[in-house]
Design an enzyme around this catalytic site. Structure first.
Site, short mmCIF file in Angstrom:
data_model
loop_
_atom_site.label_atom_id
_atom_site.label_comp_id
_atom_site.label_asym_id
_atom_site.label_seq_id
_atom_site.Cartn_x
_atom_site.Cartn_y
_atom_site.Cartn_z
N LYS A 81 7.33 61.76 -5.77
CA LYS A 81 6.86 61.51 -4.41
C LYS A 81 5.63 60.61 -4.47
CE LYS A 81 5.44 64.21 -0.31
NZ LYS A 81 5.30 65.59 0.22
N SER A 154 7.90 66.18 4.51
CA SER A 154 7.30 64.98 3.95
C SER A 154 7.91 64.56 2.63
CB SER A 154 5.78 65.15 3.82
OG SER A 154 5.42 65.92 2.71
N SER A 178 7.25 71.28 3.07
CA SER A 178 7.76 69.96 2.69
C SER A 178 8.45 69.89 1.34
CB SER A 178 6.62 68.94 2.74
OG SER A 178 6.20 68.75 4.07
#
Length: 465
Positions: A81, A154, A178
């Site tokens: 990420k 997210s 998330s």
């Protein structure tokens, strides 16, 4: 192995690499070719680091050929990420405000994964600042199962890329759901660890006292392999926990299903505001666990409303602490949802913030008491089968309801594993979460692994890809 190589599990690919049946360089080339072919339709990667990935793969190949095999991640392509400091690699944090940031050292978890021999393919899409929605300038990440559906919170790129066979595992972060939302939305397995179990050093924060970093992969055994390389104290992060780290992967061996596992069932909690297909999938999962030898224990989950509201205030406030100077220097660099959260966080008074932290402490105590009689609480992830992109505004209008199965367990710091447990009529995966007391990751991973040994939901892949 019947699935195409890009859909193999991390441990299947690891065995092929270790035996020499496939080379790390060849495997990385295959994955880079697949990303180039598939990801334009998904936008799950913000940056593909092809040159460094091939260089890392070449080092892994040479080491393995010389007999220096580092373990199950050695030579296996994964992705991050776009929150993690990675030396010499540009990061965005999902926003224009930090688009020129280049770290001069690796985040602790990036360093640990590199030390384990993993090959890092690139940087995955995320909601801006790990909050709310994708920045308009960076475009949406697309759910590989159905483009009309939200790909989760997210860590959307982590969920989509892992589900679509664009990496064998990924890192996500979880402040209010998330890791769990994108794991459920994309049909993968994700672990939100106990707060402090993984280091936050070198990770852009959303809310320091809530943020948790965990692995996402195609099954619980792969998650355990990733977590072995990640978990543990870090002198660079004084909030990291010093408790001994077991071998999570080895702990899966020899487990007799879920025999003796005490699973908490709250009938009201399971069904309130939850759609019929999700409830049916949850009930079938409960029956599967019973057949595996688990004991079902009736419980009453503490009221989650105040904890959810507290999580929202804490997130806004702590996010404002991090972004305030950059935000006030040029608000135009921030998208609408993150900007609104920062405005709220800056505006809260001391009494509002104090009430939130008091509510958090109270809820932590209530959850600890709940787990005195059970090993695991079984729970939906969110109230519906998938969330349609075009209806997100209506979902977010009831944010307490939408976050009610996830954010309370950020407030309590509880670990949770999310895994697929069904499929909806529209073809979307349905996920469940198993929640445990602090440092119960071995139990959660064993329970998820037992379920996946008896079911095949985790082996299904998006039909379009």
């Amino acid at each position: 192995m019947s699935a195409p190589l890009h859909y193999a599990s991390l441990l299947e690919v690891s065995a092929l690499v270790a035996s020499g049946d496939i080379s790390p360089v060849g495997l990385t080339e295959l994955m880079l070719e697949r990303i180039a072919a598939v990801d334009p339709a998904l936008n799950s990667y913000l940056l593909v680091t092809a040159d460094t990935a091939l260089a890392e793969a070449a080092v892994a190949e040479a080491e393995i050929r010389s007999g220096r095999h580092r373990g199950p991640l050695h030579g296996v392509p994964i992705a991050l990420k776009d929150l993690f400091h990675t030396r010499g690699v540009a990061s965005t944090f999902g926003t224009l405000a930090y688009r020129d940031f280049v770290a001069d050292s690796d985040a602790t978890l990036v360093h640990r994964l590199k030390t384990a021999g993993a090959t890092i393919l690139g940087r995955l899409h995320l909601h801006e600042g790990a909050f709310g929605e994708h920045h308009p300038a960076l475009g949406r990440c697309i759910n590989p199962w159905n483009e009309a559906y939200w790909p989760g919170g997210s860590s959307s790129g982590s969920g989509a890329a892992t589900a679509a066979g664009l990496c064998f595992a990924s890192l996500g972060t979880d402040t209010g759901g998330s890791i769990r939302f994108p794991s459920a939305a994309n049909g993968v397995t994700g672990l939100k660890p106990t707060w402090g179990r993984t280091s936050r050093h070198g990770v852009f924060p959303l809310a320091d006292s809530l943020d948790t970093i965990g692995p996402m992969a195609r099954n619980a055994a792969d998650v355990a392999a990733m977590f072995n390389a990640m978990a543990g104290a870090d002198p660079c992060d004084p909030t990291s926990l010093s408790a001994p780290v077991p071998d999570y992967l080895a702990a899966l061996d020899g487990v007799l299903g879920a025999r003796g596992l005490r699973i908490g069932i709250d009938e009201v909690y399971l069904e309130t505001g939850v759609d019929d297909e999700t409830v049916a999938a949850m009930r079938q999962a409960i029956a599967d666990f019973r057949d595996l030898g688990a004991t079902l224990v009736p419980v009453t989950v503490p009221d989650r409303r105040e904890a959810t509201l507290a999580q929202m205030v804490i997130t806004d406030t702590e996010s404002a602490v991090f972004h305030k100077d950059v935000f006030e220097a040029d608000k135009s660099l921030f998208g609408p949802q993150l900007a609104a959260a920062l405005e709220r966080g800056i505006s809260y008074d001391a009494l509002t913030m104090s009430r939130a932290y008091i509510k958090r402490d109270r809820f932590k105590g209530e959850i600890a008491r709940l787990f005195s009689s059970i090993d695991v609480l079984i729970s939906p992830v969110y109230p519906m089968v998938g969330a349609l992109y075009e209806e997100m505004d209506s979902y977010l209008a009831d944010l307490v309801g939408f976050l009610g199965f996830t954010s309370p367990f950020n407030v309590s710091g509880s670990p949770s594993i999310t895994l697929p447990c069904g499929a909806a009529a529209v073809g979307m995966p349905i996920g469940m979460q198993l929640i445990g007391p602090h440092l119960s990751e071995p139990t959660l991973l064993r329970a998820a692994h037992a379920f996946q040994q008896a079911t095949d939901w985790h082996t299904r892949h998006p039909p379009r890809f």
